[in-house]
Design a protein around this motif. Sequence first.
Motif, mmCIF file in Angstrom:
data_model
loop_
_atom_site.group_PDB
_atom_site.id
_atom_site.type_symbol
_atom_site.label_atom_id
_atom_site.label_comp_id
_atom_site.label_asym_id
_atom_site.label_seq_id
_atom_site.Cartn_x
_atom_site.Cartn_y
_atom_site.Cartn_z
ATOM 1 N N MET A 245 0.801 -1.298 0.028
ATOM 2 C CA MET A 245 -0.184 0.157 0.231
ATOM 3 C C MET A 245 0.686 1.342 0.078
ATOM 4 N N ILE A 246 2.091 1.230 0.501
ATOM 5 C CA ILE A 246 2.950 2.305 0.319
ATOM 6 C C ILE A 246 3.281 2.516 -0.979
ATOM 7 N N GLY A 247 3.500 1.694 -1.805
ATOM 8 C CA GLY A 247 3.742 1.856 -3.436
ATOM 9 C C GLY A 247 2.461 2.436 -3.825
ATOM 10 N N THR A 248 1.327 1.998 -3.693
ATOM 11 C CA THR A 248 -0.032 2.469 -4.063
ATOM 12 C C THR A 248 -0.097 4.011 -4.010
ATOM 13 N N ILE A 249 0.117 4.314 -2.857
ATOM 14 C CA ILE A 249 -0.124 5.786 -2.137
ATOM 15 C C ILE A 249 0.899 6.663 -2.930
ATOM 16 N N PHE A 250 2.124 6.279 -3.375
ATOM 17 C CA PHE A 250 3.362 6.978 -3.845
ATOM 18 C C PHE A 250 2.527 7.307 -5.382
ATOM 19 N N LEU A 251 2.162 6.008 -5.796
ATOM 20 C CA LEU A 251 1.835 6.040 -7.263
ATOM 21 C C LEU A 251 0.482 7.002 -7.398
ATOM 22 N N TRP A 252 -0.243 6.800 -6.478
ATOM 23 C CA TRP A 252 -1.641 7.652 -6.662
ATOM 24 C C TRP A 252 -1.415 9.051 -6.380
ATOM 25 N N THR A 253 -0.320 9.462 -5.649
ATOM 26 C CA THR A 253 -0.021 10.753 -5.490
ATOM 27 C C THR A 253 0.495 11.570 -6.620
ATOM 28 N N TYR A 254 1.511 10.905 -7.276
ATOM 29 C CA TYR A 254 2.522 11.297 -8.071
ATOM 30 C C TYR A 254 2.093 11.048 -9.789
ATOM 31 N N TRP A 255 0.977 10.574 -9.776
ATOM 32 C CA TRP A 255 0.242 10.219 -11.194
ATOM 33 C C TRP A 255 -0.013 11.330 -12.063
ATOM 34 N N PRO A 256 -0.419 12.427 -11.555
ATOM 35 C CA PRO A 256 -0.767 13.694 -12.458
ATOM 36 C C PRO A 256 0.709 13.922 -13.134
ATOM 37 N N SER A 257 1.561 14.060 -12.305
ATOM 38 C CA SER A 257 3.029 14.405 -12.862
ATOM 39 C C SER A 257 3.510 13.559 -14.053
ATOM 40 N N PHE A 258 3.188 12.293 -13.839
ATOM 41 C CA PHE A 258 3.465 11.495 -15.061
ATOM 42 C C PHE A 258 2.762 11.477 -16.228
ATOM 43 N N ASN A 259 1.465 11.538 -16.241
ATOM 44 C CA ASN A 259 0.558 12.001 -17.329
ATOM 45 C C ASN A 259 0.875 13.455 -17.876
ATOM 46 N N GLY A 260 1.188 14.379 -17.119
ATOM 47 C CA GLY A 260 1.732 15.743 -17.567
ATOM 48 C C GLY A 260 3.018 16.184 -17.740
ATOM 49 N N GLY A 261 4.100 15.229 -17.499
ATOM 50 C CA GLY A 261 5.459 15.378 -17.706
ATOM 51 C C GLY A 261 6.018 16.033 -19.028
ATOM 52 N N GLY A 262 5.419 15.391 -20.017
ATOM 53 C CA GLY A 262 5.801 15.403 -21.485
ATOM 54 C C GLY A 262 5.184 16.647 -22.048
ATOM 55 N N LEU A 263 4.304 17.152 -21.372
ATOM 56 C CA LEU A 263 3.473 18.484 -21.941
ATOM 57 C C LEU A 263 3.985 19.795 -21.794
ATOM 58 N N SER A 264 3.612 20.922 -21.982
ATOM 59 C CA SER A 264 3.789 22.286 -21.519
ATOM 60 C C SER A 264 2.440 22.983 -21.569
ATOM 61 N N GLY A 265 2.428 24.082 -20.969
ATOM 62 C CA GLY A 265 1.413 25.244 -20.984
ATOM 63 C C GLY A 265 0.015 24.789 -20.519
ATOM 64 N N ASP A 266 -1.106 25.092 -21.426
ATOM 65 C CA ASP A 266 -2.503 24.671 -21.132
ATOM 66 C C ASP A 266 -2.664 23.034 -21.149
ATOM 67 N N GLU A 267 -1.713 22.449 -22.104
ATOM 68 C CA GLU A 267 -1.891 21.089 -22.164
ATOM 69 C C GLU A 267 -1.431 20.195 -20.991
ATOM 70 N N GLN A 268 -0.186 20.845 -20.327
ATOM 71 C CA GLN A 268 -0.149 20.240 -19.153
ATOM 72 C C GLN A 268 -0.917 20.476 -18.140
ATOM 73 N N HIS A 269 -1.431 21.612 -17.993
ATOM 74 C CA HIS A 269 -2.348 22.208 -17.083
ATOM 75 C C HIS A 269 -3.707 21.229 -17.031
ATOM 76 N N ARG A 270 -4.135 21.143 -18.335
ATOM 77 C CA ARG A 270 -5.260 20.029 -18.319
ATOM 78 C C ARG A 270 -5.254 18.946 -17.877
ATOM 79 N N ALA A 271 -3.979 18.294 -18.313
ATOM 80 C CA ALA A 271 -3.732 16.884 -18.215
ATOM 81 C C ALA A 271 -3.444 16.596 -16.417
ATOM 82 N N ILE A 272 -2.938 17.400 -15.923
ATOM 83 C CA ILE A 272 -2.720 17.369 -14.474
ATOM 84 C C ILE A 272 -4.146 17.386 -13.689
ATOM 85 N N ILE A 273 -4.796 18.252 -14.149
ATOM 86 C CA ILE A 273 -6.187 18.529 -13.528
ATOM 87 C C ILE A 273 -7.208 17.066 -14.090
#
Length: 466
Positions: A245-273
């Motif tokens: 569950m420690i791994g689950t919580i770390f992944l759950w917390t940081y997943w927005p950064s994974f999906n938005g890491g390769g983007l910039s600007g408004d696209e990154q903003h929307r991806a994180i949200i």
Amino acid sequence: MTNALKYVRYSPKSRSDHKEVKPFLNVKITLKYKNSLNFVQLKCNSVDLFETGLWFIEIISKFFLYVGPPDNASSVTRTELFQDIHMMVFIGVGFLMTFLRRYGYSAVSFNLLMGAFLIQWGILCNGFYQMESINDKIHLGIESLMGADVAAVTVLISMGAVLGKTTYLQLIIMGIIEVALYASNKYICVELLKASDPGESMFVHVFGAYFGLSVSFILDRSRKDSQEDENGYEESSYISDLFSMIGTIFLWTYWPSFNGGGLSGDEQHRAIINTYLSIGGSCVAAFITSGLVNTERRFAMAHVQNATLAGGVAVGTVANLMIQPYGALLIGYAAGTLCVVGFHYIQPWVYQTLKIHDTCGINNLHGMPAIFAAILGVVMPTLASESASREPSEQALYQFIALVTTFLIALVSGNITGFVIKCSIFGYIPRKHRFDDSLQWIVADLDHKNNIKPIINTLSSPNSNI
């Protein structure tokens, strides 16, 4: 909801005494007296929990809309996103796989070994496709380090299918082959097909899941040892599930950064949200569905460890699009439900029918939610009014071709890789030593208790007698 929650305590003296407390949700918690011990029986009305979730979605659809980042605010730096993804790779994924009660050393340590080795190989493989000429240099920066981490994640996903059944040398050979193929597939889909997959649900999750399942399928074929030789270690314990569950919580917390890491600007903003909302929806859906599929209306730890993360996978392909907040939530709810259904119904069927063993259930967390994401990537362009370079229908076609290409490359190359790492020079784990750290590690407590010496011949051939 006036009579929604009742708390009833039965004591040895009087089993009719009860006390009502302030209702919260339509959940009844009953404390019963049995065998001289108090135990809790949780009866969840999961349908009402689901209705509550739909109520939240309705509110969000009416009162929330996207806004861009403030004009005076700087975009999230690449370094911050890279650090988040780095934490996901080495802590999140590593601890998530520690659920096996006798395989914690190997799960977290081989994850570290594989990650450290593959980020080096990943920099090279990704860099080769960025070189404009043979005399060019590979540019090394935060973006390339982030790309190397993502490439390593692909192999670590595949590792989940064969966890406990391979030697570390087999894993390294598998990783070398897979990272090279991952980079090639991504080049084909992004540069040639111009497919969009900002969260890499297709390139990482589809590829990693079905590559790993193909390897597992080949490894379990034509073995002389039978299921009777199994040692019973493919199970969890209270402590191992807690570590997972420690791994689950770390992944759950940081997943927005994974999906938005390769983007910039408004696209990154929307991806994180979008990822933030989707993964929240999948977390709620995981608990709802886990309670529904269990006849005793209790939660399963395997469902919570995995299905809570499915929303991050499912929204990846469309994370940068204006799918609206309620759309992100719906995607998360659907993905969480799909993952639990996969663990409870589909995974046993796959093992019994197709003879594919999946240690971590990567098809449930990565495979099916990623295909769902890819289908969303096909559908969404058809709903768009315009596209940057193509007609919406044409872009949808190329998204579908990218999905099929990724899936086929993963299946074919995974089967070939399975045959390669079955060679005796890379070692072999017999069934009676699977999911057991003592074969490849010095485990002092176990060795002292059993009065045995650690087995050091970890690279034994299938014909050996260990």
